[in-house]
Enzyme design. Structure first.
Site, PDB file in Angstrom:
ATOM      1  N   HIS A 133     -11.442  30.439  -8.113  1.00 58.75           N
ATOM      2  CA  HIS A 133     -11.521  29.007  -7.803  1.00 58.75           C
ATOM      3  C   HIS A 133     -12.772  28.701  -6.982  1.00 58.75           C
ATOM      4  O   HIS A 133     -13.535  27.774  -7.284  1.00 58.75           O
ATOM      5  CB  HIS A 133     -10.291  28.575  -6.997  1.00 58.75           C
ATOM      6  CG  HIS A 133      -9.054  28.399  -7.814  1.00 58.75           C
ATOM      7  ND1 HIS A 133      -8.999  27.630  -8.940  1.00 58.75           N
ATOM      8  CD2 HIS A 133      -7.797  28.895  -7.637  1.00 58.75           C
ATOM      9  CE1 HIS A 133      -7.771  27.650  -9.438  1.00 58.75           C
ATOM     10  NE2 HIS A 133      -7.021  28.419  -8.664  1.00 58.75           N
TER      11      HIS A 133
ATOM     12  N   HIS B 280      -7.824  35.588  -7.747  1.00 61.64           N
ATOM     13  CA  HIS B 280      -7.478  34.251  -8.230  1.00 61.64           C
ATOM     14  C   HIS B 280      -8.170  33.182  -7.377  1.00 61.64           C
ATOM     15  O   HIS B 280      -8.848  32.290  -7.905  1.00 61.64           O
ATOM     16  CB  HIS B 280      -5.956  34.072  -8.192  1.00 61.64           C
ATOM     17  CG  HIS B 280      -5.495  32.753  -8.723  1.00 61.64           C
ATOM     18  ND1 HIS B 280      -4.923  32.605  -9.964  1.00 61.64           N
ATOM     19  CD2 HIS B 280      -5.520  31.507  -8.185  1.00 61.64           C
ATOM     20  CE1 HIS B 280      -4.623  31.340 -10.158  1.00 61.64           C
ATOM     21  NE2 HIS B 280      -4.956  30.647  -9.085  1.00 61.64           N
ATOM     22  N   GLU B 281      -8.002  33.270  -6.060  1.00 61.12           N
ATOM     23  CA  GLU B 281      -8.612  32.270  -5.183  1.00 61.12           C
ATOM     24  C   GLU B 281     -10.132  32.406  -5.170  1.00 61.12           C
ATOM     25  O   GLU B 281     -10.855  31.403  -5.074  1.00 61.12           O
ATOM     26  CB  GLU B 281      -8.057  32.414  -3.762  1.00 61.12           C
ATOM     27  CG  GLU B 281      -6.552  32.223  -3.650  1.00 61.12           C
ATOM     28  CD  GLU B 281      -6.088  30.897  -4.218  1.00 61.12           C
ATOM     29  OE1 GLU B 281      -6.876  29.925  -4.207  1.00 61.12           O
ATOM     30  OE2 GLU B 281      -4.944  30.838  -4.686  1.00 61.12           O
TER      31      GLU B 281
ATOM     32  N   GLY C 104       0.830  -1.189   0.000  1.00 60.64           N
ATOM     33  CA  GLY C 104       0.000   0.000   0.000  1.00 60.64           C
ATOM     34  C   GLY C 104       0.864   1.238   0.000  1.00 60.64           C
ATOM     35  O   GLY C 104       2.100   1.163   0.039  1.00 60.64           O
ATOM     36  N   PRO C 105       0.246   2.417  -0.042  1.00 61.88           N
ATOM     37  CA  PRO C 105       1.018   3.665  -0.071  1.00 61.88           C
ATOM     38  C   PRO C 105       1.857   3.834   1.192  1.00 61.88           C
ATOM     39  O   PRO C 105       1.584   3.214   2.225  1.00 61.88           O
ATOM     40  CB  PRO C 105      -0.073   4.749  -0.159  1.00 61.88           C
ATOM     41  CG  PRO C 105      -1.302   4.036  -0.630  1.00 61.88           C
ATOM     42  CD  PRO C 105      -1.211   2.641  -0.105  1.00 61.88           C
ATOM     43  N   PRO C 106       2.883   4.677   1.139  1.00 61.21           N
ATOM     44  CA  PRO C 106       3.690   4.927   2.341  1.00 61.21           C
ATOM     45  C   PRO C 106       2.854   5.562   3.438  1.00 61.21           C
ATOM     46  O   PRO C 106       1.980   6.400   3.185  1.00 61.21           O
ATOM     47  CB  PRO C 106       4.776   5.897   1.842  1.00 61.21           C
ATOM     48  CG  PRO C 106       4.809   5.724   0.363  1.00 61.21           C
ATOM     49  CD  PRO C 106       3.425   5.361  -0.056  1.00 61.21           C
ATOM     50  N   GLY C 107       3.123   5.153   4.672  1.00 62.04           N
ATOM     51  CA  GLY C 107       2.466   5.753   5.820  1.00 62.04           C
ATOM     52  C   GLY C 107       1.140   5.157   6.191  1.00 62.04           C
ATOM     53  O   GLY C 107       0.457   5.680   7.073  1.00 62.04           O
TER      54      GLY C 107
ATOM     55  N   GLY D 108       0.658   2.118   7.506  1.00 60.49           N
ATOM     56  CA  GLY D 108       0.723   1.280   8.705  1.00 60.49           C
ATOM     57  C   GLY D 108       1.163  -0.141   8.474  1.00 60.49           C
ATOM     58  O   GLY D 108       0.849  -1.020   9.283  1.00 60.49           O
ATOM     59  N   LYS D 109       1.922  -0.414   7.415  1.00 56.98           N
ATOM     60  CA  LYS D 109       2.358  -1.790   7.141  1.00 56.98           C
ATOM     61  C   LYS D 109       3.336  -2.277   8.208  1.00 56.98           C
ATOM     62  O   LYS D 109       3.187  -3.386   8.751  1.00 56.98           O
ATOM     63  CB  LYS D 109       2.996  -1.862   5.752  1.00 56.98           C
ATOM     64  CG  LYS D 109       2.037  -1.491   4.630  1.00 56.98           C
ATOM     65  CD  LYS D 109       2.698  -1.581   3.271  1.00 56.98           C
ATOM     66  CE  LYS D 109       3.763  -0.518   3.101  1.00 56.98           C
ATOM     67  NZ  LYS D 109       3.213   0.852   3.116  1.00 56.98           N
TER      68      LYS D 109
END
EC number: 3.4.24.-
Length: 667
Positions: free
Chosen positions: A430, A426-427, A204-207, A209-210
């Protein structure tokens, strides 16, 4: 033999003895009770008959004499003077003026000292070689045991991590609970002919909990648990990795039932024969030995291998087949319930204030991993301690989320009023376009405070976890991404470099819609290109492009059409609700940060668009020689800020990466 024992054992005693003997012999040879004199004075004393006896040492080139009054003197001479001094002593002796006589000595050095002088340099070189070798083998603890396993055995004295300390990975815990039952009560499964699994792969992705899950298994298992990293197998010496694999499994089998945990197994288990980046012979030998140990001719069991990796796609297929890694468990990013559990685990033992609602924090953090959530709680605790607070309040948790997502506030950035106004529009673009789109995520927060690499950002968060994305949602996301640049074009009649990241994200989404998801009506449900299938392993280098030049041109045209359609839709929204945009900018310039509640109050007149139009180009844009129309609110805004009616473009260097839209849940 370990290096510390090597130096504390007999070798240390031998070295000390040699040192003492060398110093003693040197002192004994150098010690003297003679008074130093010039050679000429000694010669005059001999010629005048004032010398009783003399000793001429040829090797040391010294002459030692005893005067008639009993005093002793010593002098040095150079090469060639020894014969002259000897002739002078013989002449005086023949005259009877040297009653004690004289002696010519050629001293012989000690045999032991000669041996030591010969072999000590070689001994020093050998010790230096052993020291370097020990450093290459990892800190000097395994000098000669190159092929021994470097796995750590988790003992009972090690602080235990249990499944109670793990949250957000219920499926993985359930699978690993069964492994625990296999080890503790094998008869239950053997009674119906079930065999214990040989391997479990956590990916799984890093972080996510493996490694934490593996530590929990070690705390729950009650059997010997060996922990090692994939990089610990391969060294600079050929054959060391395979030898360490054999030694590791020999230890594990000798203490069976046992568990072996290999973290980052992709360091040694990469695809064999991949060519570029994958042709390391030592790594392949190590992998071959691991394959044999996992499921070779020797069927003696009792050892379960748990491995963890972030990249299962680069592992060798022979490593992943059943019989080796029978179970492959995905440890993914936690859902809303999982995030709540993780936050509660990490908040355990911390003074959480009554106003801190972890459920709201869990809803605010979609896409966060367990490590990210732990960092949020820790950052909030650090912020509380920094202000000498006693409890962690909701404001600290909210600030911690912003710090984890975008970085700390950049208080040193001093923006001019012109730049603040540009960033606000700009914001605001969005936020307004995102709010007007029917399928866009709700706007949660808008700020023009510089943070991290951004000079401002708009945060949109989903109301629930999503695992699939529709075409309409992607089209609305494109419109929201281009809302900032479109607002610049409408208000300032010129875009800035601050929209670079927005354009990059929009292009990536549009290209994926055309080439991967089959969302182009013109090209249909087809996949173009091989994607990112392990290019660094050399597995994609020799593949020819699977589409023609005409299709490549059509792909570019479709990407352009989608982006232009999104741009035109953002243009229509901003022109229709120009007064709302101006009001939002006034609020941003006054408060700098607007919460969801404040944003909804400003956007009360805005109606969500339910029907999407078909747009093909930039037909609705104003001509470049025509100034934009200014609303009454903008005129008041310009007058109050002391700026000209049409501010010039902002500094591109200052706004590079600055006006990131932040309009997706992962921003």
């Amino acid at each position: 033999m370990e290096l510390k024992r090597f130096f504390r054992g007999p070798l240390l005693l031998v070295l000390l003895a040699v040192l003492v003997i060398t110093i003693t012999l040197g002192w004994a040879n150098s010690g003297s009770s003679y008074t130093q004199k010039d050679t000429g004075q000694i010669v005059q004393m001999i010629q005048k008959g004032q010398i009783k006896s003399a000793v001429l040492t040829d090797k040391n080139q010294t002459i030692q004499v005893t005067a008639n009054d009993g005093k002793q003197y010593e002098a040095d001479f150079i090469n060639g003077q020894g014969i002259q001094l000897q002739n002078l002593l013989q002449s005086q002796y023949d005259k009877g003026q040297l009653p004690g006589g004289y002696d010519v000595q050629i001293p012989k050095s000690s045999a032991l000292l000669s041996i030591l002088e010969t072999f000590i340099p070689y001994l020093i070189i050998a010790l230096f070689f052993f020291f370097l070798l020990s450093q290459m083998q990892g800190g000097g603890s395994r000098v000669m045991n190159f092929g021994k396993s470097r796995a750590k055995l988790i003992t009972k004295d090690t602080p235990k991590t249990t499944f109670a300390d793990v949250a957000g990975a219920d499926e993985a815990i359930e699978e690993l609970q069964e492994i625990k039952e296999f080890l503790q009560n094998p008869a239950k499964f053997q009674a119906i002919g079930a065999k214990i699994p040989k391997g479990v792969l956590l990916y799984g992705p890093p972080g996510t909990g493996k490694t934490l899950l593996a530590r929990a298994v070690a705390g729950e298992a009650g059997v010997p648990f060996y922990s090692i990293s994939g990089s610990d197998f391969v060294e600079m010496f050929v054959g060391v990795g395979a030898s360490r694999v054999r030694d590791l499994f020999e230890q594990a089998k000798a203490n069976a039932p046992s568990i072996v945990f290999v973290d980052e197994i992709d360091a040694v288990g990469r695809h064999r024969g991949a060519g570029l980046g994958g042709g390391h012979d030592e790594r392949e030998q190590t992998l071959n030995q691991m394959l044999v140990e996992l499921d070779g001719f020797d069927t003696k069991g009792g050892v379960i291998v748990i491995a963890a990796t972030n990249r299962p796609d680069i592992l060798d297929p022979a490593l992943l087949r059943p019989g080796r890694f029978d179970r492959q468990i995905v440890v993914a990013q936690p859902d809303l319930t999982g995030r709540k559990g993780i936050l509660k685990v990490h908040a355990r033992g911390k003074p959480i204030a009554p106003d801190a609602d972890l459920d709201i924090i869990a809803r605010r953090t979609p896409g966060f991993t367990g490590a990210d959530l732990a960092n949020v709680i820790n950052e909030a605790a650090l912020l509380t301690a920094r202000t000498n607070g006693k409890q962690i309040h909701m404001a600290a948790l909210e600030e911690a989320i912003d710090r984890v997502m975008t970085g700390p506030e950049r208080k040193s950035v001093l923006l001019s009023e012109k730049e603040r106004k540009l960033i606000a529009y700009h914001e605001g673009g969005h936020a307004l376009v995102g709010h007007a789109m029917a399928n866009a995520d709700p706007v949660h927060k808008v700020t023009i405070i510089p943070r991290g690499r951004a000079l401002g950002y708009t945060m949109a968060l989903p109301t629930e976890d999503k695992f699939l994305t529709t075409r309409a949602e992607m089209q609305d996301q494109l419109a929201m991404l281009l809302g900032g640049r479109t607002a610049e074009e409408i208000i300032f009649h010129e875009p800035t470099s601050g929209a670079a990241n927005d354009i990059e994200k929009a292009t990536q989404i549009a290209r994926a819609m055309v080439t991967e998801y089959g969302m182009s009506e013109r090209l249909g449900a087809r996949k173009f290109g091989s994607g990112d299938a392990e290019p660094f392993l050399g597995m994609d280098r020799s593949h020819a492009r699977d589409y023609s030049e005409e299709i490549a041109s059509a792909i570019d045209e479709e990407i352009k059409r989608m982006i232009e359609a999104a741009h035109d839709e953002a243009w229509e929204v901003l022109v229709e609700y120009r007064d709302v945009l101006d009001n939002l900018v006034l609020q941003l310039l006054e408060h700098e940060t607007l919460s969801r509640k404040q944003v909804l109050e400003v956007f009360a007149p805005v109606q969500r668009r339910s029907v999407r139009g078909t747009y093909t180009g930039y037909g609705k844009r104003l001509p470049s020689d025509r100034p934009p129309v200014m609303s009454p609110k903008e005129l008041a805004l310009s007058a109050s800020s002391g700026l000209d009616g049409i501010p010039g473009p902002a500094n591109g260097q200052a706004l590079g990466y600055g006006l990131d839209g932040g309009s997706s849940e992962n921003d």
